[in-house]
Motif scaffolding. Structure first.
Motif: not given
Length: 579
Positions: A57-62, A82-86, A257-260, A440-447
């Motif tokens: 739920a916290a990852a949905l903040v961004p 939603f990435k290729d790694t997903t 995450i690294f590969a993506e 993981v998606g929340g991390g991508y969004a923050l980045a």
């Protein structure tokens, strides 16, 4: 006092509300993308660290704050979740669901333990090897959840037999004393009374063999050594799951995450794929496996490897013989290998081979058979084979006159349907870690928000003022701790993999506390280890991991990834200018 108790009870709700309100002046007073991005980043980080709301739920903040503050469009944020790694993870979970449903993981685990034997040292090593192998393909959490019940059954058998042994030893001693003192009638009668009392106690204390041992946090250990064996075996499983997750791209979320991120930033690199990562990380895992086993053995079992690792049948105790018997009984319950297990094993091997041969680097891969390049990734293979598991029947297409097949959890439904598939959507749903996907998606969004808002390169230029000819590595380490490794590598004209790979792998070495990762929490819940045990053992594993990763970077990683050269694929348009 009542007010304090109420406040303490509602502390998470108070934190959820007060943190965004207290930080709100930051984007309001300075209405720019940098301050808005910092606001979202801090709020999300506080929610994650405090666990005031679930991690997913916290990852949905961004997802809603970035559009509200004008940092990113809603469609741009949504694409980060939603990435290729997903897709890669979803295909692997399909295979994992089939492995668990048809008990292939139990067969592998019990077979490896049968090979290792019941000697404490070899038993720990056998479970570690099995856990590492399973964790290569399954998530660390799933692997630990699968292997730990098997290990607990063996440990409870050791505990039960230990109680019986200790009582029988005392019974034998009393019998010998009685025979040596037959001439004294008074002493003999006393000994006989003691024997009768202790015989009754044995009947009360020894549990019935058919009853399944219970998992109890207050388990009674016959000796301190038995307790040490339980600690060593429990911790070895969580550490082995972490080590196994390093070997493959899908082994852990940090690798995904690294590969993506790497492939998105450097689409022309073509150096990170399943094969190259496997070749690089497999020696790391093997060295870490042996060093971690030696460290845990010395810490909990002592340094006498001869007594704990001997394969000689003459040196086996009664407890070890009974433990091996219990393991054989558990394996016999699985019956002969079934048709679904064979199909799952074939898919497992096929997926691995296709991953390896897609673009191995040193020889042409099977993607050369297609005209358009760059369209097929490891996720393509993973999803294709995972999809086929929903179609292939779980029963043989020809009649079988022998060997009853093992059934999964949905036996009643599948007995009526001869075309029931290998896995169902319920099987997939049960194992699919949607929280991890959103996290993981929340991390991508923050980045992505930081990428368009925060300029890190001017900070690196200021730090580079203090560079001297002999201060190259210290400045790299400072930047690695303070900033993102990608911009600093590009600015310093260093191969980005030189900093990205150690950063990716070392993130997985958070094994000192139960909250460090889910496998630690699972093992801790069985009650054999305390936090102090995790801290002591985990600190040594952390040091071993950092040492082995740095050794790999300086040795076989150098020619594999050409780390000594600044590659052409790292010459991005925004970094080709002079400092």
């Amino acid at each position: 006092m009542d007010l304090i108790k109420k406040i303490w009870t509602a502390r998470k709700l108070i934190l959820v509300v007060m943190i965004p309100l207290s930080l709100l002046p930051l984007p309001l007073i300075h209405p720019c993308s940098e301050s808005s991005c910092a606001y979202v980043l801090i709020v999300t980080a506080v929610y994650w660290v405090s666990e005031a709301v679930p991690l997913g739920a916290a990852a949905l903040v961004p997802a809603f704050l970035y559009p509200l503050f004008g940092v990113l469009k809603s469609s741009e944020v949504a694409s980060e979740y939603f990435k290729d790694t997903t897709l890669l993870l979803m295909g692997v979970i399909c295979l994992a669901a089939s492995i668990e449903k048809w008990n292939l993981h139990k067969r592998i685990a019990l077979r490896m333990v049968m090979i290792a034997g019941a000697k404490p040292g070899m038993l720990v090593l056998g479970f570690m090897c099995c856990t590492v192998f399973l964790s290569m393909w399954l998530s660390n959490t799933s692997t630990t959840a699968m292997v730990m019940p098997i290990a607990e059954a063996v440990l409870q058998q050791l505990i039960c037999t230990g109680i019986a042994d200790s009582l029988e030893d005392s019974l034998t001693v009393d019998t010998q004393d009685e025979e040596s003192d037959k001439e004294e009638s008074q002493e003999s009668s006393k000994n006989q009374l003691e024997l009768l009392d202790r015989t009754e106690n044995i009947c009360l204390l020894i549990p019935a063999p058919p009853r399944k041992p219970k998992i109890r946090r207050d388990s009674l250990y016959p000796t301190n050594r038995d307790h040490m064996i339980c600690k060593c075996l429990s911790l070895s499983i969580t550490y082995a799951a972490t080590i196994g997750g390093l070997i493959t791209i899908t082994g852990t979320s940090t690798n995904l995450i690294f590969a993506e991120q790497f492939n998105n930033r450097y689409p022309e690199a073509k150096v990170i794929n399943f094969g190259t990562w496997f070749i690089f990380s497999l020696p790391i895992a093997l060295i870490m496996l042996m060093l971690t086993w030696i460290w845990l053995h010395c810490l909990f079992l002592g340094c006498n490897f001869r007594d704990t690792c001997s394969l000689s049948k003459k040196r086996k105790t009664r407890r070890e013989i009974l433990s091996e018997k219990r393991i054989h009984e558990e394996y016999q319950k699985l019956g002969p290998i079934s048709y679904p297990e064979v199909v799952t094993g074939i898919f497992f091997i096929l997926m691995t081979v296709l991953w390896f041969t897609r673009e191995p680097g040193f020889v042409p891969g099977w993607t050369l058979l297609f005209e358009k390049k760059g369209y097929r990734t490891d996720a393509t293979v993973s999803v294709l084979l995972g999809f086929l598991l929903f179609l292939i029947p779980a029963r043989k297409p020809w009649p079988s006159a022998f060997s009853s097949e093992s059934k999964g959890d949905d036996d009643d439904e599948e007995e009526e349907d001869p075309l029931a598939p290998m896995i169902t959507w319920k099987d997939f749903q049960r194992l699919m870690p949607w929280e991890i996907v959103i996290l993981v998606g929340g991390g991508y969004a923050l980045a992505a928000g930081c990428k368009v808002s925060i300029q890190i390169r001017p900070i690196i230029r200021n730090i580079m003022i203090f560079e001297t000819p002999n201060s190259h590595w210290p400045i790299m380490e400072v930047l690695l701790l303070l900033l993102s490794p990608v911009p600093q590598s590009e600015t310093l004209h260093i191969n980005p993999l030189h900093t990205l790979i150690p950063a990716t792998m070392c993130v997985s070495f958070g094994v000192m506390l139960p909250v460090g990762n889910p496998p630690n929490a699972i093992v801790f819940s069985y009650g054999h280890v305390q936090i102090s045990d995790m801290v002591k053992a985990g600190f040594g594993v952390n040091l071993i991991g950092v040492f082995v990763v740095m050794l790999a970077i300086m040795t076989w990683g150098e020619p594999l990834f050409h780390l000594s050269e600044f590659p052409t694929w790292a010459l991005m348009p925004n970094v080709t200018g002079s400092l």
